[in-house]
Motif scaffolding. Structure first.
Motif, short mmCIF file in Angstrom:
data_model
loop_
_atom_site.label_atom_id
_atom_site.label_comp_id
_atom_site.label_asym_id
_atom_site.label_seq_id
_atom_site.Cartn_x
_atom_site.Cartn_y
_atom_site.Cartn_z
N THR A 62 13.32 -24.98 -4.07
CA THR A 62 13.39 -24.41 -5.42
C THR A 62 14.61 -24.94 -6.19
OG1 THR A 62 14.69 -22.48 -4.72
CG2 THR A 62 12.28 -22.30 -4.60
N GLY A 63 15.36 -25.84 -5.57
CA GLY A 63 16.59 -26.34 -6.18
C GLY A 63 17.81 -25.51 -5.84
N SER A 64 17.62 -24.45 -5.05
CA SER A 64 18.74 -23.56 -4.71
C SER A 64 19.67 -24.20 -3.67
CB SER A 64 18.21 -22.23 -4.17
OG SER A 64 17.47 -21.56 -5.17
N LEU A 65 20.93 -23.74 -3.69
CA LEU A 65 21.97 -24.24 -2.80
C LEU A 65 22.68 -23.07 -2.13
CD1 LEU A 65 23.40 -26.65 -5.49
CD2 LEU A 65 22.26 -27.47 -3.42
N LYS A 66 23.00 -23.23 -0.84
CA LYS A 66 23.76 -22.20 -0.14
C LYS A 66 24.48 -22.83 1.04
CE LYS A 66 23.42 -17.63 2.01
NZ LYS A 66 22.51 -16.50 2.37
N THR A 67 25.78 -22.55 1.15
CA THR A 67 26.56 -23.06 2.26
C THR A 67 27.78 -22.16 2.45
OG1 THR A 67 27.56 -25.05 3.22
CG2 THR A 67 27.98 -24.64 0.89
N THR A 68 28.52 -22.40 3.53
CA THR A 68 29.71 -21.59 3.82
C THR A 68 30.91 -22.50 4.09
OG1 THR A 68 29.19 -21.49 6.18
CG2 THR A 68 28.35 -19.70 4.77
N THR A 69 32.09 -21.90 3.94
CA THR A 69 33.33 -22.59 4.26
C THR A 69 34.36 -21.52 4.64
OG1 THR A 69 34.95 -24.22 3.48
CG2 THR A 69 34.20 -22.57 1.89
N THR A 70 35.49 -21.93 5.17
CA THR A 70 36.52 -20.98 5.63
C THR A 70 37.62 -20.86 4.59
OG1 THR A 70 36.06 -21.54 7.94
CG2 THR A 70 38.16 -20.46 7.45
N ALA A 71 37.98 -19.63 4.25
CA ALA A 71 39.04 -19.38 3.27
C ALA A 71 40.39 -19.81 3.82
CB ALA A 71 39.06 -17.91 2.91
N SER A 72 41.14 -20.55 3.01
CA SER A 72 42.47 -20.97 3.45
C SER A 72 43.53 -20.66 2.39
CB SER A 72 42.48 -22.47 3.77
OG SER A 72 42.06 -23.22 2.65
N VAL A 73 43.33 -21.17 1.17
CA VAL A 73 44.28 -20.92 0.08
C VAL A 73 43.51 -20.60 -1.19
CG1 VAL A 73 46.08 -22.41 1.05
CG2 VAL A 73 44.37 -23.37 -0.51
N ASP A 74 44.24 -20.04 -2.18
CA ASP A 74 43.62 -19.75 -3.48
C ASP A 74 43.09 -21.05 -4.10
OD1 ASP A 74 44.59 -17.25 -3.01
OD2 ASP A 74 46.12 -17.30 -4.59
N GLY A 75 41.95 -20.95 -4.77
CA GLY A 75 41.44 -22.13 -5.44
C GLY A 75 40.03 -21.96 -5.96
N TYR A 76 39.47 -23.08 -6.42
CA TYR A 76 38.17 -23.09 -7.10
C TYR A 76 37.14 -23.84 -6.26
CZ TYR A 76 41.07 -21.85 -11.14
OH TYR A 76 41.96 -21.24 -11.99
N TYR A 77 35.96 -23.27 -6.16
CA TYR A 77 34.84 -23.92 -5.48
C TYR A 77 33.76 -24.28 -6.50
CZ TYR A 77 36.92 -22.26 -1.13
OH TYR A 77 37.78 -22.04 -0.08
N ARG A 78 33.16 -25.44 -6.31
CA ARG A 78 32.08 -25.84 -7.19
C ARG A 78 31.11 -26.75 -6.44
NH1 ARG A 78 34.50 -30.59 -11.26
NH2 ARG A 78 34.52 -32.27 -9.68
N PHE A 79 29.93 -26.94 -6.99
CA PHE A 79 28.99 -27.95 -6.53
C PHE A 79 29.04 -29.12 -7.52
CE2 PHE A 79 26.76 -24.26 -4.47
CZ PHE A 79 26.89 -24.71 -3.16
N SER A 80 28.81 -30.33 -6.99
CA SER A 80 28.80 -31.52 -7.84
C SER A 80 27.63 -32.42 -7.44
CB SER A 80 30.12 -32.28 -7.71
OG SER A 80 30.14 -33.38 -8.60
N PHE A 81 26.87 -32.84 -8.44
CA PHE A 81 25.69 -33.69 -8.24
C PHE A 81 25.97 -35.06 -8.86
CE2 PHE A 81 21.41 -34.90 -10.09
CZ PHE A 81 20.89 -35.40 -8.90
N ALA A 82 25.82 -36.12 -8.08
CA ALA A 82 26.15 -37.47 -8.54
C ALA A 82 25.12 -38.06 -9.49
CB ALA A 82 26.33 -38.40 -7.34
N GLY A 83 23.94 -37.46 -9.56
CA GLY A 83 22.89 -37.96 -10.44
C GLY A 83 22.03 -39.02 -9.79
N THR A 84 20.94 -39.35 -10.46
CA THR A 84 20.04 -40.43 -10.05
C THR A 84 19.75 -41.28 -11.28
OG1 THR A 84 18.01 -39.21 -10.57
CG2 THR A 84 18.97 -38.86 -8.38
#
Length: 295
Positions: A257-279
């Protein structure tokens, strides 16, 4: 602005000049396409470059510049600037009826699948310099209109388009001259992409798991909506608070459906984002970063 396709019934060959057959202005002023309409009437069904009873316009074009890629959504008008140079304007005085502008076409020049023009001709500055073969510099536009009332683009049109220039003048002994130049450059016309990202929980304890969800979608030029873009590689990126640089943590693929889901471990304050390189057919995009406070 698109000029509809007319197909030669017997051979199926489409002359690109046939795309010039419809005016692009609503007012009564002569337009670049109005002149091209008369030229096209003599060239339809013939090999490209055939001038018929029209004289060749003795000008040449070079140094064409256009954006590498153009992203087109579902509704908003997109205007693309094109600049180019010309030579051979010696006998074309300031009072000559001359209109010049670029066009882009999908497919080959002998059998184009689609052609787009600007709403009007380019603006050219002429220099009376015989040592440089009477040069001109021109600026023009390609105008693209997606939307429910438009039939300019269809989904298969996304990808590489070729760039040409068309020029028409009332100047020759037959009353008309024209020059059409092909394959002067290329441009990617891409379906616009959208991307979201949401990181949770907020705040989070250091060492705990952060879940990042989002969705990748792209414009559909036929129903004029955005739909999930499936099975595409998308990078999860992180930017530490106080930094301006994102670092890629991992790459995942969008689901059915185009949906995205993943996990990571918290370490420091900051910003998370997804990035798509395009076609080649869909534009690159990065989601707005979602801030997570780590305690």
């Amino acid at each position: 602005m698109r000029i509809p396709v007319t197909v030669a019934a017997a051979s199926g060959v489409v002359a690109l000049a046939a795309f010039l057959a419809s005016p692009v202005h609503a007012d009564n002023a002569p337009s670049h396409a109005d002149g091209a309409k008369r030229v096209a009437g003599d060239t339809h069904g013939k090999a490209l470059g055939s001038t018929g009873r029209f004289e060749d316009l003795p000008v040449d074009f070079s140094d064409l510049k256009i954006a590498k890629a153009v992203k087109v959504g579902t509704v908003n008008h997109v205007s693309v600037t094109v600049t180019f140079k010309g030579t051979g304007w010696k006998d074309l005085s300031d009072s000559s009826w001359l209109q010049t502008g670029p066009f882009i076409y999908r497919g080959s020049s002998k059998a184009p699948e689609n052609v787009l023009f600007g709403d009007g001709p380019g603006t050219c500055t002429r220099y009376t310099d015989p040592s440089k073969n009477y040069p001109v510099t021109c600026t023009s536009r390609i105008d693209i209109y997606p939307g429910p009332n438009s039939k300019e683009l269809f989904n298969p049109d996304a990808g590489t388009w070729h760039v040409g220039i068309e020029s028409v003048s009332i100047h020759g002994s037959y009353g008309w001259q024209r020059k059409i130049a092909y394959d002067l450059g290329t441009v990617l016309v891409q379906r616009n992409s959208q991307l979201t990202a949401d990181a949770s929980p907020e705040p989070v304890t250091k060492g705990k798991t952060i879940t990042v969800t989002g969705k990748l979608s792209r414009a559909n030029w036929e129903d004029h909506k955005y739909h999930g873009y499936t099975s595409q590689p998308v990078a999860l990126q992180f930017r530490k608070k106080g930094s301006s640089t994102y670092t890629t943590l991992k790459t995942i693929k969008s689901d059915s459906t185009g949906s995205l889901k993943t996990t990571t471990t918290a370490s420091v304050d900051g910003y998370y984002r997804f990035s798509f390189a395009g076609t080649t057919t869909a534009s690159a995009v990065s989601a707005t970063g979602d801030y997570v406070d780590v305690r």
